[in-house]
Design a protein around this motif. Structure first.
Motif, PDB file in Angstrom:
ATOM      1  N   VAL A  56       0.856  -1.186   0.000  1.00 58.04           N
ATOM      2  CA  VAL A  56       0.000   0.000   0.000  1.00 58.04           C
ATOM      3  C   VAL A  56       0.888   1.231   0.000  1.00 58.04           C
ATOM      4  CG1 VAL A  56      -1.791   1.278   1.239  1.00 58.04           C
ATOM      5  CG2 VAL A  56      -1.773  -1.209   1.316  1.00 58.04           C
ATOM      6  N   HIS A  57       0.541   2.221  -0.819  1.00 57.27           N
ATOM      7  CA  HIS A  57       1.241   3.498  -0.800  1.00 57.27           C
ATOM      8  C   HIS A  57       0.223   4.610  -0.571  1.00 57.27           C
ATOM      9  CE1 HIS A  57       5.012   1.798  -2.005  1.00 57.27           C
ATOM     10  NE2 HIS A  57       4.580   1.420  -3.192  1.00 57.27           N
ATOM     11  N   CYS A  90       4.955   9.247   0.858  1.00 56.78           N
ATOM     12  CA  CYS A  90       4.164   8.082   1.249  1.00 56.78           C
ATOM     13  C   CYS A  90       4.300   7.912   2.763  1.00 56.78           C
ATOM     14  CB  CYS A  90       4.651   6.838   0.519  1.00 56.78           C
ATOM     15  SG  CYS A  90       3.858   5.332   1.109  1.00 56.78           S
ATOM     16  N   HIS A  93       6.244   4.731   3.559  1.00 50.35           N
ATOM     17  CA  HIS A  93       7.630   4.688   3.092  1.00 50.35           C
ATOM     18  C   HIS A  93       8.085   6.134   2.882  1.00 50.35           C
ATOM     19  CE1 HIS A  93       5.242   1.242   1.455  1.00 50.35           C
ATOM     20  NE2 HIS A  93       6.151   0.582   2.123  1.00 50.35           N
ATOM     21  N   MET A  96       9.822   7.833  -0.045  1.00 50.67           N
ATOM     22  CA  MET A  96       9.133   8.092  -1.312  1.00 50.67           C
ATOM     23  C   MET A  96       8.614   9.526  -1.267  1.00 50.67           C
ATOM     24  SD  MET A  96       6.945   4.581  -1.747  1.00 50.67           S
ATOM     25  CE  MET A  96       6.270   4.998  -3.357  1.00 50.67           C
TER      26      MET A  96
HETATM   27 CU   LIG Z   1       4.526   3.512   0.190  1.00 48.90          CU
END
Ligand SMILES: [Cu+2]
Length: 104
Positions: A56-57, A90, A93, A96
């Motif tokens: 998932v982002h 993100c 993450h 990103m």
């Molecule tokens: Cu992500």
């Protein structure tokens, strides 16, 4: 004019109208990278967020304008409502990162 000819003319006219007033811009997320990292759009344009990963982002605007979640292997669309230079990342993450410049 017969109705047979009217429909194609209307379709072409609508196509011109849409292309002048709004565009669709694709931004993809693959292997934990957002590309393009710098994109330009206008208010009213649609962003097609393409998540090619099995994770998932999100596309989370640092200024709070939007927060879009992309399930794995899914495409999510959103329409830009506000102008500005928006840095986003993100949430899952944080490496990103990308920038979207939205012209009025
Ligand atoms: Cu992500």
């Amino acid at each position: 004019m017969s109705p047979r000819w009217t429909l194609p003319i209307v379709v072409v006219w609508l196509g011109m109208f849409v292309s002048v007033h709004a565009a669709t811009i694709q931004i993809s997320m693959e292997n934990l990278v957002i590309s393009p990292a710098e994109a330009a759009a206008k208010v009213g344009d649609t962003i097609e967020w393409v998540n090619k990963d099995i994770l998932v982002h999100t596309a989370t605007a640092r200024n709070g304008d939007w927060d879009i979640t992309m399930p794995p292997k899914k495409t999510v669309t959103s329409v830009l409502k506000k102008a500005g230079t928006i840095e986003y990342y993100c949430r899952f993450h944080p490496n990103m990162k990308a920038t979207l410049t939205v012209a009025p």
